[in-house]
Structure formats: C-alpha cells, structure tokens
Design an enzyme around this catalytic site. Sequence first.
Site, PDB file in Angstrom:
ATOM      1  CG  ASN A   1     -19.444  11.115 -43.836  1.00  0.00           C
ATOM      2  OD1 ASN A   1     -19.031  12.021 -45.029  1.00  0.00           O
ATOM      3  ND2 ASN A   1     -20.740  11.646 -42.888  1.00  0.00           N
TER       4      ASN A   1
ATOM      5  CD  GLU B   1     -16.144   4.435 -40.305  1.00  0.00           C
ATOM      6  OE1 GLU B   1     -16.737   4.399 -41.448  1.00  0.00           O
ATOM      7  OE2 GLU B   1     -16.152   4.409 -39.543  1.00  0.00           O
TER       8      GLU B   1
ATOM      9  CB  CYS C   1     -18.499   0.611 -40.283  1.00  0.00           C
ATOM     10  SG  CYS C   1     -18.993   1.723 -41.574  1.00  0.00           S
TER      11      CYS C   1
HETATM   12 ZN    ZN Z   1     -20.332   3.081 -40.590  1.00  0.00          ZN
END
Ligand code: ZN
Length: 129
Positions: free
Chosen positions: A42, A55, A91
């Site tokens: 992230n 992701e 995601c």
């Molecule tokens: Zn996400």
Amino acid sequence: MDRETVMDAAREASQRAYAPYSNFHVGAAILTAGGKVYSGSNIENASYGLSICAESNAATTMAFADPEDRNIELVAVYSPNASPCFPCGACRQFLREFGCKEVVVVDGSGLRRYPFEEILPNSFGPEVL
Ligand code: ZN
C-alpha cells in the site's frame, strides 16, 4: 510455485509499505498463469483518497509487465496489523478484471485459501461487456 512462496513475497512487500497515516502495512503478491510473481504494497497519500492498496498496486505492476501474462492464478495478502487481511471491496473488483481464481491469507494457524467466487460472488467482469 507453492502458495507459501507467494505469501513470502507478500510478507516482504508489506515491509515496503508507505503508510505514514494509517500505519497499516499491507503487502500483496500475485501469481500469474505464466508462473510469475508480482508484488506491491500500500502507498498512502496526504490526500487520503489517492492512496493505493497493495493488491491494486501489484495488479497494475503485473498488467504493465507482460501483456501476454495477465491472468491471475492467485493473490496472497499479508499485513502485520491484521490476521487475516482480506482485500478491500475495490481491490476485489480490480483483481476480478484479471480473472483471479483464489485469494490466500494467513492467520494464526497458517494459510487460508478462498476461491475467488466466494470472495466476490456474482461479480461483474469483462465478459459482460
Ligand atoms: Zn484495496
């Protein structure tokens, strides 16, 4: 390639998270049908809404790296802050685009595997358009 190896890549990716605001570190690793592994973490932003999940980060790296190998066999997701750590809703849809077949997370007793249909049932995908 076995799932533990892919999860190891996700663990390693979580150590490269840029998460100064939430301090919630996440790593993801994608195994493609072609046998390659792409990982991401992230990446947060001072304008919170611009933050990128691990992701989606991994999936964009995969999609860019090899246009001939964009089918996702599985995605492994790891966070030292949550066990298990599942992909967020956005995601799930992002991974769905590339035909993700399985989501792998880890909890106190080891790896947990989920068929993608269980993670995002009745989903909308490219074949609908
Ligand atoms: Zn996400």
